[in-house]
Design a protein around this motif. Structure first.
Motif, PDB file in Angstrom:
ATOM      1  N   THR A  83      -5.594   0.597 -12.729  1.00 11.95           N
ATOM      2  CA  THR A  83      -4.488   0.784 -13.662  1.00 11.95           C
ATOM      3  C   THR A  83      -3.560  -0.426 -13.552  1.00 11.95           C
ATOM      4  N   GLN A  84      -3.524  -1.171 -14.614  1.00 11.74           N
ATOM      5  CA  GLN A  84      -2.740  -2.410 -14.615  1.00 11.74           C
ATOM      6  C   GLN A  84      -1.320  -2.122 -15.093  1.00 11.74           C
ATOM      7  N   VAL A  85      -0.349  -2.635 -14.389  1.00 14.18           N
ATOM      8  CA  VAL A  85       1.038  -2.515 -14.874  1.00 14.18           C
ATOM      9  C   VAL A  85       1.365  -3.795 -15.629  1.00 14.18           C
ATOM     10  N   SER A 114       3.875  -5.243  -5.185  1.00 17.55           N
ATOM     11  CA  SER A 114       2.743  -5.918  -5.846  1.00 17.55           C
ATOM     12  C   SER A 114       2.192  -7.091  -5.035  1.00 17.55           C
ATOM     13  N   GLY A 115       2.704  -7.321  -3.846  1.00 18.97           N
ATOM     14  CA  GLY A 115       2.066  -8.269  -2.934  1.00 18.97           C
ATOM     15  C   GLY A 115       2.215  -9.737  -3.313  1.00 18.97           C
ATOM     16  N   ALA A 116       1.269 -10.505  -2.799  1.00 19.22           N
ATOM     17  CA  ALA A 116       1.372 -11.962  -2.935  1.00 19.22           C
ATOM     18  C   ALA A 116       0.159 -12.514  -3.678  1.00 19.22           C
ATOM     19  N   MET A 117       0.255 -13.762  -4.026  1.00 21.64           N
ATOM     20  CA  MET A 117      -0.904 -14.488  -4.577  1.00 21.64           C
ATOM     21  C   MET A 117      -0.984 -15.826  -3.841  1.00 21.64           C
ATOM     22  N   GLU A 118      -2.145 -16.457  -3.909  1.00 23.21           N
ATOM     23  CA  GLU A 118      -2.251 -17.755  -3.259  1.00 23.21           C
ATOM     24  C   GLU A 118      -1.437 -18.800  -4.024  1.00 23.21           C
ATOM     25  N   GLY A 260      -1.287 -21.362   1.579  1.00 19.19           N
ATOM     26  CA  GLY A 260      -0.317 -20.295   1.810  1.00 19.19           C
ATOM     27  C   GLY A 260      -0.234 -19.340   0.626  1.00 19.19           C
ATOM     28  N   VAL A 261       0.587 -18.304   0.787  1.00 19.91           N
ATOM     29  CA  VAL A 261       0.747 -17.320  -0.292  1.00 19.91           C
ATOM     30  C   VAL A 261       2.218 -17.248  -0.719  1.00 19.91           C
ATOM     31  N   ILE A 262       2.417 -16.829  -1.962  1.00 16.55           N
ATOM     32  CA  ILE A 262       3.779 -16.690  -2.498  1.00 16.55           C
ATOM     33  C   ILE A 262       3.911 -15.305  -3.154  1.00 16.55           C
ATOM     34  N   ASN A 309       5.903 -11.734   4.640  1.00 11.78           N
ATOM     35  CA  ASN A 309       6.104 -11.353   6.042  1.00 11.78           C
ATOM     36  C   ASN A 309       4.859 -10.761   6.681  1.00 11.78           C
ATOM     37  N   GLY A 310       3.760 -10.705   5.956  1.00 16.43           N
ATOM     38  CA  GLY A 310       2.513 -10.220   6.544  1.00 16.43           C
ATOM     39  C   GLY A 310       2.304  -8.731   6.380  1.00 16.43           C
ATOM     40  N   ALA A 311       1.062  -8.319   6.690  1.00 11.13           N
ATOM     41  CA  ALA A 311       0.626  -6.961   6.372  1.00 11.13           C
ATOM     42  C   ALA A 311       1.332  -5.879   7.196  1.00 11.13           C
ATOM     43  N   SER A 313       4.272  -5.976   8.650  1.00  9.94           N
ATOM     44  CA  SER A 313       5.659  -5.873   8.181  1.00  9.94           C
ATOM     45  C   SER A 313       5.723  -5.132   6.848  1.00  9.94           C
ATOM     46  N   ALA A 314       4.732  -5.409   6.005  1.00 10.93           N
ATOM     47  CA  ALA A 314       4.694  -4.766   4.680  1.00 10.93           C
ATOM     48  C   ALA A 314       4.657  -3.252   4.833  1.00 10.93           C
ATOM     49  N   GLU A 315       3.870  -2.792   5.792  1.00 11.51           N
ATOM     50  CA  GLU A 315       3.741  -1.350   6.032  1.00 11.51           C
ATOM     51  C   GLU A 315       5.110  -0.760   6.432  1.00 11.51           C
TER      52      GLU A 315
HETATM   53  C1  LIG Z   1      -6.143 -13.310  -1.734  1.00 15.69           C
HETATM   54  C2  LIG Z   1      -5.378 -12.904  -0.509  1.00 15.69           C
HETATM   55  C3  LIG Z   1      -6.059 -12.535   0.647  1.00 15.69           C
HETATM   56  C4  LIG Z   1      -5.366 -12.162   1.797  1.00 15.69           C
HETATM   57  N1  LIG Z   1      -6.067 -11.823   2.905  1.00 15.69           N
HETATM   58  C5  LIG Z   1      -5.408 -11.515   4.040  1.00 15.69           C
HETATM   59  C6  LIG Z   1      -6.108 -11.199   5.241  1.00 15.69           C
HETATM   60  O1  LIG Z   1      -7.332 -11.189   5.271  1.00 15.69           O
HETATM   61  N2  LIG Z   1      -5.380 -10.937   6.346  1.00 15.69           N
HETATM   62  C7  LIG Z   1      -4.017 -10.920   6.330  1.00 15.69           C
HETATM   63  O2  LIG Z   1      -3.403 -10.665   7.364  1.00 15.69           O
HETATM   64  N3  LIG Z   1      -3.334 -11.187   5.202  1.00 15.69           N
HETATM   65  C8  LIG Z   1      -3.989 -11.497   4.077  1.00 15.69           C
HETATM   66  N4  LIG Z   1      -3.291 -11.807   2.947  1.00 15.69           N
HETATM   67  C9  LIG Z   1      -1.847 -11.649   2.969  1.00 15.69           C
HETATM   68  C10 LIG Z   1      -1.683 -10.156   2.622  1.00 15.69           C
HETATM   69  O3  LIG Z   1      -1.808 -10.020   1.230  1.00 15.69           O
HETATM   70  C11 LIG Z   1      -0.430  -9.472   2.986  1.00 15.69           C
HETATM   71  O4  LIG Z   1       0.213  -9.803   4.119  1.00 15.69           O
HETATM   72  C12 LIG Z   1      -0.484  -7.948   2.800  1.00 15.69           C
HETATM   73  O5  LIG Z   1      -1.640  -7.513   2.153  1.00 15.69           O
HETATM   74  C13 LIG Z   1       0.724  -7.596   2.007  1.00 15.69           C
HETATM   75  O6  LIG Z   1       0.701  -6.261   1.680  1.00 15.69           O
HETATM   76  P1  LIG Z   1       1.422  -5.746   0.351  1.00 15.69           P
HETATM   77  O7  LIG Z   1       1.316  -4.273   0.364  1.00 15.69           O
HETATM   78  O8  LIG Z   1       2.750  -6.344   0.221  1.00 15.69           O
HETATM   79  O9  LIG Z   1       0.571  -6.353  -0.846  1.00 15.69           O
HETATM   80  P2  LIG Z   1      -0.963  -6.370  -1.204  1.00 15.69           P
HETATM   81  O10 LIG Z   1      -1.809  -6.005  -0.065  1.00 15.69           O
HETATM   82  O11 LIG Z   1      -1.194  -7.666  -1.856  1.00 15.69           O
HETATM   83  O12 LIG Z   1      -1.099  -5.214  -2.288  1.00 15.69           O
HETATM   84  C14 LIG Z   1      -0.548  -5.328  -3.575  1.00 15.69           C
HETATM   85  C15 LIG Z   1      -1.390  -4.532  -4.533  1.00 15.69           C
HETATM   86  O13 LIG Z   1      -0.720  -4.500  -5.789  1.00 15.69           O
HETATM   87  C16 LIG Z   1      -1.664  -4.700  -6.807  1.00 15.69           C
HETATM   88  N5  LIG Z   1      -0.958  -5.229  -7.987  1.00 15.69           N
HETATM   89  C17 LIG Z   1      -0.265  -6.377  -8.091  1.00 15.69           C
HETATM   90  N6  LIG Z   1       0.238  -6.518  -9.338  1.00 15.69           N
HETATM   91  C18 LIG Z   1      -0.166  -5.417 -10.018  1.00 15.69           C
HETATM   92  C19 LIG Z   1       0.005  -4.986 -11.360  1.00 15.69           C
HETATM   93  N7  LIG Z   1       0.714  -5.709 -12.263  1.00 15.69           N
HETATM   94  N8  LIG Z   1      -0.547  -3.828 -11.748  1.00 15.69           N
HETATM   95  C20 LIG Z   1      -1.263  -3.065 -10.865  1.00 15.69           C
HETATM   96  N9  LIG Z   1      -1.472  -3.432  -9.573  1.00 15.69           N
HETATM   97  C21 LIG Z   1      -0.924  -4.591  -9.168  1.00 15.69           C
HETATM   98  C22 LIG Z   1      -2.638  -5.692  -6.193  1.00 15.69           C
HETATM   99  O14 LIG Z   1      -3.878  -5.721  -6.854  1.00 15.69           O
HETATM  100  C23 LIG Z   1      -2.748  -5.148  -4.774  1.00 15.69           C
HETATM  101  O15 LIG Z   1      -3.752  -4.166  -4.681  1.00 15.69           O
HETATM  102  C24 LIG Z   1      -3.964 -12.166   1.789  1.00 15.69           C
HETATM  103  C25 LIG Z   1      -3.286 -12.525   0.626  1.00 15.69           C
HETATM  104  C26 LIG Z   1      -3.970 -12.891  -0.518  1.00 15.69           C
HETATM  105  C27 LIG Z   1      -3.216 -13.278  -1.760  1.00 15.69           C
END
Ligand SMILES: Cc1cc2nc3c(=O)[nH]c(=O)nc-3n(C[C@H](O)[C@H](O)[C@H](O)COP(=O)(O)OP(=O)(O)OC[C@H]3O[C@@H](n4cnc5c(N)ncnc54)[C@H](O)[C@@H]3O)c2cc1C
Length: 464
Positions: A83-85, A114-118, A260-262, A309-311, A313-315
């Motif tokens: 489900t895309q937002v 929504s997390g990070a991207m490269e 890195g990621v942003i 801040n990493g996974a 911390s995200a939790e």
């Molecule tokens: C490609 C990639 C690979 C990574 N691999 C690792 C790793 O192996 N080990 C590690 O420690 N860290 C990794 N990281 C860093 C890692 O993403 C984070 O530290 C951690 O996953 C952050 O958790 P989060 O819940 O903030 O976001 P995320 O885990 O990124 O989860 C965000 C979710 O939101 C979804 N989303 C985003 N925008 C939308 C939208 N518009 N509509 C619907 N869904 C959406 C995404 O698809 C994703 O499922 C990676 C980062 C990237 C970009």
């Protein structure tokens, strides 16, 4: 799916999953939307379904995600995968695409996780087939088990590069070389942050263990690499780079890069949240308080989308946001909220000891961010080169949006996701201004591509 929830969460990574499980425990109506087919986000992608062998190759940090996903599955949160937002506004109206149809859902509280991207960093030849982000290679490995069959070169800077090299090593991939583009001076500049980083020494020891494994396996790591170029006619055939002033070449048809990621800020931007430049992380992020609350009432952020801040911390941040949301909804008193938050606050503080060191160590040098040669394509959608961007800047178009109007960079289907950062850096360097003054591309919905048919389905449903 109903039209209204007390809480809507965007993103099913560690932040979103932890928030959903915590909030749903208190019997509020809670929906989690995620574009992926299964919960886990970037780090724990496909963690429920990977075979045992691959689970081991991906490492114990990955396997940790199973528990988080299990807890979420057992919670009462409603889960909407695939489900895309595509839009979010300050009235907390969320545009979603579900089963190919568009729909608007509203919520009393919205958590953007929504997390990070490269970080996209243009360099000569980066658009050639055969050049991809390291994250893309890792996504293929996690979700399908596909790994490069004819070898791979990894290049760039950041912990993910090292992790992927280690994961590939254990999957039997021929890693032809790891080209570390971290400037050697960073090793010195990061030293003052080392004592604090030692408080989270498990990260350092893990990194050193990965390096030792690569060395033992005979994988060549070259430090202090610069002037990376990808070369080939139709596809990548070789890469060249400079090391200790000497040009070197490696033949390869696959190069995976990482810088890195942003944070993914497209939704918070569309909603009108205030953002600030983070000099340590060299990117924009939404402004928020200790609970994740933004300037928009009822709109919170957590996880890497709020700042890298990493996974782990995200939790914790996801749970803290959930406590605040429960307080906002009148489910928890402020005393209950504060008491429940104590443990996550402590763990989050401990986790973050490593961040200043990582930020200083993996700081991407300005010359890499801002100086692709004039012929290098920066906006991949509209095929706008660095030269065209510099040209627009010297003609007096002094910020990212003005450059966008003139040069059309950022106007393609990705809406500037791939070029926004690079355009800001190139324009800043061409005009001799700080990059934070370049501003952000203005974000407008839809933040992801949406067909007219899908948009029309919205009106059929409303009977308009
Ligand atoms: C490609 C990639 C690979 C990574 N691999 C690792 C790793 O192996 N080990 C590690 O420690 N860290 C990794 N990281 C860093 C890692 O993403 C984070 O530290 C951690 O996953 C952050 O958790 P989060 O819940 O903030 O976001 P995320 O885990 O990124 O989860 C965000 C979710 O939101 C979804 N989303 C985003 N925008 C939308 C939208 N518009 N509509 C619907 N869904 C959406 C995404 O698809 C994703 O499922 C990676 C980062 C990237 C970009």
């Amino acid at each position: 799916m109903t039209n209204h929830y007390q809480l809507a969460i965007i993103g099913g990574g560690p932040a979103g999953l932890a928030a959903a499980s915590t909030a749903a425990e208190k019997n509020i109506s809670c929906a989690l939307f995620d574009e992926q087919p299964a919960p886990g986000g970037q780090i724990y992608r496909s963690v429920e379904s990977v075979p045992e062998g691959r689970l081991k190759q991906l490492g114990d940090e990955y396997a940790r995600g199973k528990k988080l996903v299990d807890t979420f599955r057992r919670s009462k949160a409603e889960y909407f995968p695939e489900t895309q937002v595509w839009s979010l506004n300050s009235q907390r109206e969320i545009g979603i695409l579900h089963n190919h149809d568009a729909k608007i859902v509203t919520a009393d509280q919205v958590l953007v996780a929504s997390g990070a991207m490269e970080r996209p960093v243009p360099f000569p030849g980066w658009t050639l087939p055969g050049v991809m982000h390291a994250g893309a290679g890792q996504i293929l490995f996690k979700s399908t088990g596909i790994v490069p069959s004819d070898g791979v070169v990894l290049a760039g800077s950041g912990p993910l590069l090292l992790l992927l090299a280690w994961q590939y090593l254990h999957a039997g991939v021929d890693v032809k070389g790891v080209l570390d583009m971290t400037p050697i001076i960073n090793h010195v500049l990061a030293l003052p942050m080392l004592p604090r980083a030692l408080l989270a020494r498990h990260y350092l020891t893990k990194g050193l263990a990965y390096k030792a494994d690569l060395k033992r396996a005979g994988i060549r790591t070259v430090y202090g690499v610069s002037h990376l170029r990808a070369e080939g006619q139709e596809n990548l055939q070789s890469i060249t780079f400079k090391h200790l002033g000497r040009k070197q070449t490696i033949e390869t048809d696959l190069l995976l890069t990482h810088f890195g990621v942003i944070p993914q800020i497209w939704l918070t931007q569309a909603a009108g949240c205030e953002h600030q430049w983070d000099p340590g992380q060299q990117c924009w992020r939404p402004m928020h308080d200790e609970w994740g609350e933004t300037n928009i009432k009822g709109l919170l952020v957590a996880g890497d989308g709020a700042g890298i801040n990493g996974a782990r911390s995200a939790e914790h941040a996801g749970r803290l946001a959930a406590f605040q949301i429960l307080y906002n909804l009148g489910v928890l008193s402020s005393q209950e909220r504060d008491q429940m938050a104590n443990e996550d606050r402590k763990w989050m503080r401990d986790e973050r000891h490593i961040r200043p060191f990582l930020e200083a160590f993996f700081q991407i040098p300005k010359n890499l961010l801002a100086t692709p040669d004039d012929e290098t394509i920066v906006c991949r959608c509209e095929e706008i080169t660095a030269g065209q961007i510099r040209d627009a800047a010297v003609k007096g178009h002094e910020d990212s949006n003005q450059v966008k109007f003139l040069a059309r960079c950022g106007m393609g289907p990705c809406q500037g996701r791939q070029c926004a950062n690079a355009v800001a850096h190139i324009t800043a360097s061409a005009t001799n201004e700080p990059v934070q003054q370049m501003g952000l591309y203005r974000g407008r919905p839809p933040v992801t591509p949406l067909t007219l048919g899908q948009l029309a389905s919205l009106y059929q449903e409303n009977g308009q």
